[in-house]
Design a protein around this motif. Structure first.
Motif, PDB file in Angstrom:
ATOM      1  N   LEU A  97     -15.808  -1.712   5.742  1.00  0.00           N
ATOM      2  CA  LEU A  97     -14.783  -1.029   4.596  1.00  0.00           C
ATOM      3  C   LEU A  97     -15.025  -1.241   3.624  1.00  0.00           C
ATOM      4  O   LEU A  97     -15.492  -2.198   2.897  1.00  0.00           O
ATOM      5  CB  LEU A  97     -13.373  -1.585   4.941  1.00  0.00           C
ATOM      6  CG  LEU A  97     -12.181  -1.177   4.218  1.00  0.00           C
ATOM      7  CD1 LEU A  97     -11.849   0.269   4.736  1.00  0.00           C
ATOM      8  CD2 LEU A  97     -10.993  -2.033   4.497  1.00  0.00           C
ATOM      9  N   ILE A  98     -15.431  -0.065   2.449  1.00  0.00           N
ATOM     10  CA  ILE A  98     -15.864  -0.118   1.258  1.00  0.00           C
ATOM     11  C   ILE A  98     -14.992   1.191   0.413  1.00  0.00           C
ATOM     12  O   ILE A  98     -14.236   1.663   0.941  1.00  0.00           O
ATOM     13  CB  ILE A  98     -17.513   0.592   1.335  1.00  0.00           C
ATOM     14  CG1 ILE A  98     -17.597   1.837   1.671  1.00  0.00           C
ATOM     15  CG2 ILE A  98     -18.193  -0.468   1.913  1.00  0.00           C
ATOM     16  CD1 ILE A  98     -18.957   2.328   1.556  1.00  0.00           C
ATOM     17  N   GLY A  99     -15.258   1.028  -0.918  1.00  0.00           N
ATOM     18  CA  GLY A  99     -14.718   1.739  -1.555  1.00  0.00           C
ATOM     19  C   GLY A  99     -15.034   3.235  -1.433  1.00  0.00           C
ATOM     20  O   GLY A  99     -16.177   3.524  -0.957  1.00  0.00           O
ATOM     21  N   LEU A 158      -9.426  -8.320   8.050  1.00  0.00           N
ATOM     22  CA  LEU A 158     -10.426  -7.203   7.247  1.00  0.00           C
ATOM     23  C   LEU A 158     -11.390  -7.911   6.230  1.00  0.00           C
ATOM     24  O   LEU A 158     -12.433  -7.349   5.919  1.00  0.00           O
ATOM     25  CB  LEU A 158      -9.357  -6.222   6.506  1.00  0.00           C
ATOM     26  CG  LEU A 158      -8.867  -5.048   7.508  1.00  0.00           C
ATOM     27  CD1 LEU A 158      -8.207  -4.082   6.739  1.00  0.00           C
ATOM     28  CD2 LEU A 158     -10.172  -4.258   7.903  1.00  0.00           C
ATOM     29  N   LEU A 159     -11.070  -9.085   5.774  1.00  0.00           N
ATOM     30  CA  LEU A 159     -12.119  -9.682   4.722  1.00  0.00           C
ATOM     31  C   LEU A 159     -13.429  -9.739   5.315  1.00  0.00           C
ATOM     32  O   LEU A 159     -14.510  -9.472   4.614  1.00  0.00           O
ATOM     33  CB  LEU A 159     -11.561 -10.897   4.340  1.00  0.00           C
ATOM     34  CG  LEU A 159     -12.492 -11.644   3.390  1.00  0.00           C
ATOM     35  CD1 LEU A 159     -11.977 -10.598   2.050  1.00  0.00           C
ATOM     36  CD2 LEU A 159     -11.743 -12.917   3.257  1.00  0.00           C
ATOM     37  N   GLU A 160     -13.607  -9.937   6.795  1.00  0.00           N
ATOM     38  CA  GLU A 160     -15.078 -10.093   7.208  1.00  0.00           C
ATOM     39  C   GLU A 160     -15.650  -8.939   7.412  1.00  0.00           C
ATOM     40  O   GLU A 160     -16.785  -8.829   7.814  1.00  0.00           O
ATOM     41  CB  GLU A 160     -14.763 -10.693   8.580  1.00  0.00           C
ATOM     42  CG  GLU A 160     -14.166 -12.290   8.666  1.00  0.00           C
ATOM     43  CD  GLU A 160     -15.103 -13.431   7.787  1.00  0.00           C
ATOM     44  OE1 GLU A 160     -16.103 -13.217   7.972  1.00  0.00           O
ATOM     45  OE2 GLU A 160     -14.539 -14.212   7.135  1.00  0.00           O
ATOM     46  N   ASP A 208      -7.818  -3.581  -4.860  1.00  0.00           N
ATOM     47  CA  ASP A 208      -8.593  -4.819  -4.736  1.00  0.00           C
ATOM     48  C   ASP A 208      -8.650  -5.611  -3.490  1.00  0.00           C
ATOM     49  O   ASP A 208      -7.422  -5.496  -2.886  1.00  0.00           O
ATOM     50  CB  ASP A 208      -8.189  -5.784  -6.196  1.00  0.00           C
ATOM     51  CG  ASP A 208      -8.221  -5.217  -7.319  1.00  0.00           C
ATOM     52  OD1 ASP A 208      -9.263  -4.543  -7.519  1.00  0.00           O
ATOM     53  OD2 ASP A 208      -7.351  -5.465  -8.014  1.00  0.00           O
ATOM     54  N   THR A 209      -9.617  -6.114  -3.020  1.00  0.00           N
ATOM     55  CA  THR A 209      -9.833  -6.709  -1.769  1.00  0.00           C
ATOM     56  C   THR A 209      -8.673  -7.455  -1.458  1.00  0.00           C
ATOM     57  O   THR A 209      -8.050  -7.552  -0.221  1.00  0.00           O
ATOM     58  CB  THR A 209     -11.300  -7.181  -1.567  1.00  0.00           C
ATOM     59  OG1 THR A 209     -12.137  -6.512  -1.930  1.00  0.00           O
ATOM     60  CG2 THR A 209     -11.661  -7.566  -0.266  1.00  0.00           C
ATOM     61  N   ALA A 210      -8.322  -8.592  -2.170  1.00  0.00           N
ATOM     62  CA  ALA A 210      -7.444  -9.564  -1.728  1.00  0.00           C
ATOM     63  C   ALA A 210      -6.272  -8.935  -1.390  1.00  0.00           C
ATOM     64  O   ALA A 210      -5.443  -9.327  -0.670  1.00  0.00           O
ATOM     65  CB  ALA A 210      -7.439 -10.508  -3.124  1.00  0.00           C
ATOM     66  N   LEU A 211      -5.769  -8.146  -2.241  1.00  0.00           N
ATOM     67  CA  LEU A 211      -4.370  -7.423  -2.039  1.00  0.00           C
ATOM     68  C   LEU A 211      -4.576  -6.544  -0.597  1.00  0.00           C
ATOM     69  O   LEU A 211      -3.604  -6.495   0.128  1.00  0.00           O
ATOM     70  CB  LEU A 211      -4.135  -6.419  -3.361  1.00  0.00           C
ATOM     71  CG  LEU A 211      -3.679  -7.352  -4.384  1.00  0.00           C
ATOM     72  CD1 LEU A 211      -3.626  -6.305  -5.807  1.00  0.00           C
ATOM     73  CD2 LEU A 211      -2.788  -8.046  -4.390  1.00  0.00           C
TER      74      LEU A 211
END
Length: 185
Positions: free
Chosen positions: A153-155, A64-66, A52-55
């Motif tokens: 950065l994607i799944g 990395l969120l941006e 999950d993105t937050a983790l």
């Protein structure tokens, strides 16, 4: 400015990691037809417990969120017909499902697809769905902000591992439409 590859020790061309990807994603990479060479699509191994993105950004760095994008599956409904579509938006935004997505699909109603439908119809794992390798009948709606970033950065199609792809490559995916304002704060 750092790029997603800077956060990981082992970054490899995804085409060299097909055995780590679900078949729909591997097939899409084998049949790659974009202007961006397939070797520029990278794979990084990550712990599925932090998919999950937050983790993930907590572990690897908030910056990395941006540069991360989430792919969500939506179901547009009109007159008994259901259209499944993928929406790719920057991770710090959310897809405007009831506005932009609904209008783009020509639906009276739009909502997130049920998990069983998203997973079953995509052939991917929940929490790892990627726009690469989705069924050919699905529209892929890409926020213009994703298309404009150097790398996203994607799944990877699985909870383990991520793909790093140029925004331009994501904008050129089969059935992709780049839309301003798809992702909202």
């Amino acid at each position: 400015m750092p790029v997603p590859m800077d956060a990981f020790d082992d970054v490899r061309p995804a085409i060299d990691c097909l055995d780590l990807l679900p078949e729909p994603v591997a097939a899409a990479l084998r049949d790659w037809r974009g202007s961006v060479p397939v070797e520029e699509i990278r794979y990084v191994d990550t712990d599925p417990a932090i998919a999950d993105t937050a983790l993930l950004v907590e572990h690897y760095g908030a910056w990395l969120l941006e540069q991360s994008a989430n792919c969500v599956v939506v179901a547009g409904k009109r007159g008994g017909e259901v259209t499944l579509a993928a929406c790719l938006v920057l991770s710090h935004t959310r897809a405007d499902v009831n506005g932009v997505v609904r209008r783009q699909l020509g639906s009276r109603k739009a909502s997130f697809a049920p998990m069983d439908t998203a997973v079953g119809d995509s052939g991917m794992e929940y929490g790892g769905i990627t726009p690469i390798g989705l069924p050919g009948s699905w529209p892929v709606l890409v926020d213009a902000a994703v298309a404009d970033i150097p790398y996203a950065l994607i799944g990877s199609g699985r909870r383990r591992g991520k793909i790093i792809a140029p925004g331009k490559a994501l904008a050129e995916l089969p059935n992709a439409t780049v839309i301003d304002g798809l992702g909202v704060a």
